[in-house]
Write a protein that holds these residues in place. Structure first.
Motif, PDB file in Angstrom:
ATOM      1  N   PRO A   1       5.647   1.751  -8.451  1.00 56.59           N
ATOM      2  CA  PRO A   1       6.044   0.361  -8.699  1.00 56.59           C
ATOM      3  C   PRO A   1       7.568   0.196  -8.692  1.00 56.59           C
ATOM      4  CG  PRO A   1       4.638   1.224 -10.485  1.00 56.59           C
ATOM      5  CD  PRO A   1       4.849   2.339  -9.523  1.00 56.59           C
ATOM      6  N   GLY A   2       8.038  -0.791  -7.953  1.00 56.73           N
ATOM      7  CA  GLY A   2       9.475  -1.091  -7.934  1.00 56.73           C
ATOM      8  C   GLY A   2      10.278  -0.227  -6.983  1.00 56.73           C
ATOM      9  N   HIS A   3       9.627   0.802  -6.408  1.00 51.82           N
ATOM     10  CA  HIS A   3      10.380   1.740  -5.564  1.00 51.82           C
ATOM     11  C   HIS A   3      11.076   1.041  -4.398  1.00 51.82           C
ATOM     12  CE1 HIS A   3      11.443   5.218  -3.177  1.00 51.82           C
ATOM     13  NE2 HIS A   3      10.678   4.817  -2.189  1.00 51.82           N
ATOM     14  N   PHE A   4      10.328   0.237  -3.649  1.00 54.37           N
ATOM     15  CA  PHE A   4      10.931  -0.361  -2.455  1.00 54.37           C
ATOM     16  C   PHE A   4      11.889  -1.509  -2.786  1.00 54.37           C
ATOM     17  CE2 PHE A   4       7.367   1.895  -0.374  1.00 54.37           C
ATOM     18  CZ  PHE A   4       8.154   2.702   0.432  1.00 54.37           C
ATOM     19  N   ASP A   5      11.727  -2.130  -3.953  1.00 55.47           N
ATOM     20  CA  ASP A   5      12.757  -3.085  -4.405  1.00 55.47           C
ATOM     21  C   ASP A   5      14.082  -2.338  -4.555  1.00 55.47           C
ATOM     22  OD1 ASP A   5      10.675  -4.831  -4.614  1.00 55.47           O
ATOM     23  OD2 ASP A   5      10.909  -5.247  -6.759  1.00 55.47           O
ATOM     24  N   GLY A   6      13.992  -1.157  -5.143  1.00 61.49           N
ATOM     25  CA  GLY A   6      15.198  -0.347  -5.345  1.00 61.49           C
ATOM     26  C   GLY A   6      15.799   0.092  -4.028  1.00 61.49           C
ATOM     27  N   VAL A   7      14.920   0.490  -3.089  1.00 64.66           N
ATOM     28  CA  VAL A   7      15.395   0.942  -1.770  1.00 64.66           C
ATOM     29  C   VAL A   7      16.065  -0.222  -1.025  1.00 64.66           C
ATOM     30  CG1 VAL A   7      14.661   1.750   0.505  1.00 64.66           C
ATOM     31  CG2 VAL A   7      13.728   2.831  -1.557  1.00 64.66           C
ATOM     32  N   CYS A   8      15.364  -1.354  -0.941  1.00 67.16           N
ATOM     33  CA  CYS A   8      15.914  -2.497  -0.191  1.00 67.16           C
ATOM     34  C   CYS A   8      17.240  -2.949  -0.802  1.00 67.16           C
ATOM     35  CB  CYS A   8      14.926  -3.668  -0.207  1.00 67.16           C
ATOM     36  SG  CYS A   8      13.503  -3.386   0.853  1.00 67.16           S
ATOM     37  N   THR A   9      17.292  -2.997  -2.112  1.00 68.09           N
ATOM     38  CA  THR A   9      18.503  -3.478  -2.787  1.00 68.09           C
ATOM     39  C   THR A   9      19.686  -2.561  -2.493  1.00 68.09           C
ATOM     40  OG1 THR A   9      17.135  -4.491  -4.494  1.00 68.09           O
ATOM     41  CG2 THR A   9      19.467  -4.150  -5.036  1.00 68.09           C
ATOM     42  N   VAL A  10      19.458  -1.252  -2.619  1.00 69.47           N
ATOM     43  CA  VAL A  10      20.593  -0.341  -2.393  1.00 69.47           C
ATOM     44  C   VAL A  10      20.995  -0.311  -0.921  1.00 69.47           C
ATOM     45  CG1 VAL A  10      19.427   1.891  -2.004  1.00 69.47           C
ATOM     46  CG2 VAL A  10      21.626   1.826  -3.155  1.00 69.47           C
TER      47      VAL A  10
ATOM     48  N   GLN B   1      -2.700  17.721  -5.670  1.00 76.76           N
ATOM     49  CA  GLN B   1      -3.357  16.547  -6.259  1.00 76.76           C
ATOM     50  C   GLN B   1      -2.975  15.343  -5.393  1.00 76.76           C
ATOM     51  OE1 GLN B   1      -5.415  16.465  -8.864  1.00 76.76           O
ATOM     52  NE2 GLN B   1      -5.187  18.690  -9.183  1.00 76.76           N
ATOM     53  N   ILE B   2      -4.002  14.688  -4.841  1.00 74.10           N
ATOM     54  CA  ILE B   2      -3.701  13.567  -3.944  1.00 74.10           C
ATOM     55  C   ILE B   2      -3.251  12.348  -4.756  1.00 74.10           C
ATOM     56  CG2 ILE B   2      -4.661  11.980  -2.226  1.00 74.10           C
ATOM     57  CD1 ILE B   2      -6.695  14.211  -1.531  1.00 74.10           C
ATOM     58  N   ASP B   3      -2.089  11.806  -4.397  1.00 70.77           N
ATOM     59  CA  ASP B   3      -1.615  10.564  -5.015  1.00 70.77           C
ATOM     60  C   ASP B   3      -2.244   9.390  -4.263  1.00 70.77           C
ATOM     61  OD1 ASP B   3      -0.071   8.902  -6.687  1.00 70.77           O
ATOM     62  OD2 ASP B   3       1.559   8.830  -5.242  1.00 70.77           O
ATOM     63  N   TYR B   4      -2.131   9.423  -2.939  1.00 68.60           N
ATOM     64  CA  TYR B   4      -2.891   8.492  -2.115  1.00 68.60           C
ATOM     65  C   TYR B   4      -3.136   9.131  -0.757  1.00 68.60           C
ATOM     66  CZ  TYR B   4       1.476   7.314   0.333  1.00 68.60           C
ATOM     67  OH  TYR B   4       2.635   7.390   1.054  1.00 68.60           O
ATOM     68  N   LEU B   5      -4.171   8.645  -0.097  1.00 65.68           N
ATOM     69  CA  LEU B   5      -4.447   9.013   1.296  1.00 65.68           C
ATOM     70  C   LEU B   5      -4.986   7.739   1.917  1.00 65.68           C
ATOM     71  CD1 LEU B   5      -4.882  11.170   3.571  1.00 65.68           C
ATOM     72  CD2 LEU B   5      -7.198  11.428   2.671  1.00 65.68           C
ATOM     73  N   GLU B   6      -4.256   7.182   2.894  1.00 65.51           N
ATOM     74  CA  GLU B   6      -4.661   5.885   3.433  1.00 65.51           C
ATOM     75  C   GLU B   6      -4.479   5.851   4.945  1.00 65.51           C
ATOM     76  OE1 GLU B   6      -4.149   2.042   1.167  1.00 65.51           O
ATOM     77  OE2 GLU B   6      -2.394   3.116   0.429  1.00 65.51           O
TER      78      GLU B   6
ATOM     79  N   HIS C   1       0.846  -1.208   0.000  1.00 64.25           N
ATOM     80  CA  HIS C   1       0.000   0.000   0.000  1.00 64.25           C
ATOM     81  C   HIS C   1       0.876   1.249   0.000  1.00 64.25           C
ATOM     82  CE1 HIS C   1      -4.005  -1.756   0.295  1.00 64.25           C
ATOM     83  NE2 HIS C   1      -3.346  -2.785   0.806  1.00 64.25           N
ATOM     84  N   LEU C   2       0.263   2.395   0.189  1.00 65.85           N
ATOM     85  CA  LEU C   2       0.969   3.683   0.299  1.00 65.85           C
ATOM     86  C   LEU C   2       1.912   3.865  -0.907  1.00 65.85           C
ATOM     87  CD1 LEU C   2       1.833   3.403   4.132  1.00 65.85           C
ATOM     88  CD2 LEU C   2      -0.277   4.246   3.120  1.00 65.85           C
ATOM     89  N   CYS C   3       3.151   4.284  -0.634  1.00 70.63           N
ATOM     90  CA  CYS C   3       4.092   4.546  -1.744  1.00 70.63           C
ATOM     91  C   CYS C   3       4.362   3.287  -2.571  1.00 70.63           C
ATOM     92  CB  CYS C   3       5.415   5.089  -1.220  1.00 70.63           C
ATOM     93  SG  CYS C   3       5.288   6.703  -0.436  1.00 70.63           S
ATOM     94  N   GLY C   4       4.295   2.119  -1.925  1.00 64.72           N
ATOM     95  CA  GLY C   4       4.565   0.875  -2.643  1.00 64.72           C
ATOM     96  C   GLY C   4       3.543   0.629  -3.744  1.00 64.72           C
ATOM     97  N   ALA C   5       2.297   1.076  -3.516  1.00 64.13           N
ATOM     98  CA  ALA C   5       1.238   0.851  -4.507  1.00 64.13           C
ATOM     99  C   ALA C   5       1.334   1.849  -5.657  1.00 64.13           C
ATOM    100  CB  ALA C   5      -0.135   0.957  -3.841  1.00 64.13           C
ATOM    101  N   THR C   6       1.764   3.076  -5.365  1.00 67.05           N
ATOM    102  CA  THR C   6       1.757   4.103  -6.423  1.00 67.05           C
ATOM    103  C   THR C   6       3.125   4.284  -7.075  1.00 67.05           C
ATOM    104  OG1 THR C   6       2.155   5.889  -4.835  1.00 67.05           O
ATOM    105  CG2 THR C   6      -0.144   5.374  -5.344  1.00 67.05           C
TER     106      THR C   6
END
Ligand code: AMP
Length: 281
Positions: free
Chosen positions: A122-131, A238-243, A115-120
């Protein structure tokens, strides 16, 4: 302050530096938020230990090429700030020094990132975890400091360290804000004056919604509605997400029975800002 730009240089430097080594990973364009993490790192390392900062705009965590291209890179200023802050070692690799062209291993988290940034993004947290795993391995860090501002990132990295037995202590640090409440971010310098003037609304929207707790409200919908209304009153945002999610699993909740997080990402033009508040029932 020592500076290393490649992995072999870094290994040479850290072999000669005293332990404990506390790392502050950043993407540069350093502001007071980053420097607060550096001070926390010094507290942890002690006067005789080593405080290290990495400055690397990690290409594989960007989902929008324009965002990567526009990301500020004031390297000389950053190094001066690190020096003034008493950093012992700065690591400033080029992208080519971090990734093999044919790299084929990625670290993927599969629950907290849904959810949150991970949903909007794509691939962001793969990049974060890897680095971040690469940085932990390169530095052999004893501890690392991360901002609570990136609440999902912090939770995912804690999970990565737990699940993969990475021998590093993760330390969270509260969000540092401008005087008007806007969370400090390297992206704030890209806001137009009108957008910058309007952006503190993000914090006010979240705090305003949080005040419903005092009236005994526990259902998620009124919190989301209150924050959305305030954000939608902006002529720019402009809301990207609100959760509203559980603070531990980062999965949406309908009722606040345990600590929860009301989190949002908002676009001002091309600039995307994030913030959150914690809701304690
Ligand atoms: P970044 O350079 O944006 O990747 O951020 C590097 C580290 O600084 C991350 O751990 C962020 O969570 C943290 N950070 C960024 N902005 C803030 C802030 N306003 N307050 C506290 N920590 C922050």
């Amino acid at each position: 302050m020592r500076i290393a730009a490649t992995a072999p240089e870094l290994r040479r430097e850290i072999a000669a530096l005293p332990r404990p080594l506390v790392l502050v990973p950043t993407m540069g364009a350093l502001h007071e938020g980053h420097l607060a993490l550096v001070r926390r790192a010094r507290e942890k390392a002690g006067p005789a230990g080593t405080v290290a900062v990495s400055i690397f705009v990690n290409p594989i965590q960007f989902d929008r090429p324009g965002d990567l291209a526009a990301y500020p890179k004031p390297l000389e200023d950053d190094l001066a700030k690190c020096r003034d802050a008493g950093v012992d070692l700065a690591f400033t690799p080029e992208s080519g020094a971090m990734y093999f062209p044919d790299r084929s291993i990625t670290v993927t988290e599969s629950l907290l990132s849904t959810h949150l940034c991970g949903a909007t993004r794509p691939g962001h947290f793969d990049g974060v975890c890897t680095v971040v795993l690469k940085l932990f391995n390169l530095f052999q860090a004893d501890a690392a400091v991360f901002g609570e501002k990136d609440v999902q990132q912090l939770a995912i990295l804690r999970r990565m360290v737990r699940d993969l037995d990475v021998p590093v202590e993760i330390i969270g640090y509260p969000t540092v804000r401008e005087a008007d409440g806007l969370a400090m971010s390297s992206r704030n310098v890209r806001l137009t004056p009108e957008h910058r003037a309007d952006a503190p609304r993000i914090r006010r929207a979240l705090e305003g919604a949080r005040s419903l707790l005092q009236f005994g409200e526990r259902a998620a919908a009124p919190f989301l509605a209150a924050a959305r209304k305030h954000l939608e009153e902006s002529p720019f945002a402009q809301i990207d997400y609100l959760e509203l999610v559980d603070a531990e699993t980062l999965q949406p909740v309908g009722q606040i029975r345990k600590p929860a997080v009301l989190a949002t990402a908002v676009f001002y033009g091309e600039v995307r800002l994030i913030d959150h508040v914690t809701l304690l029932p």
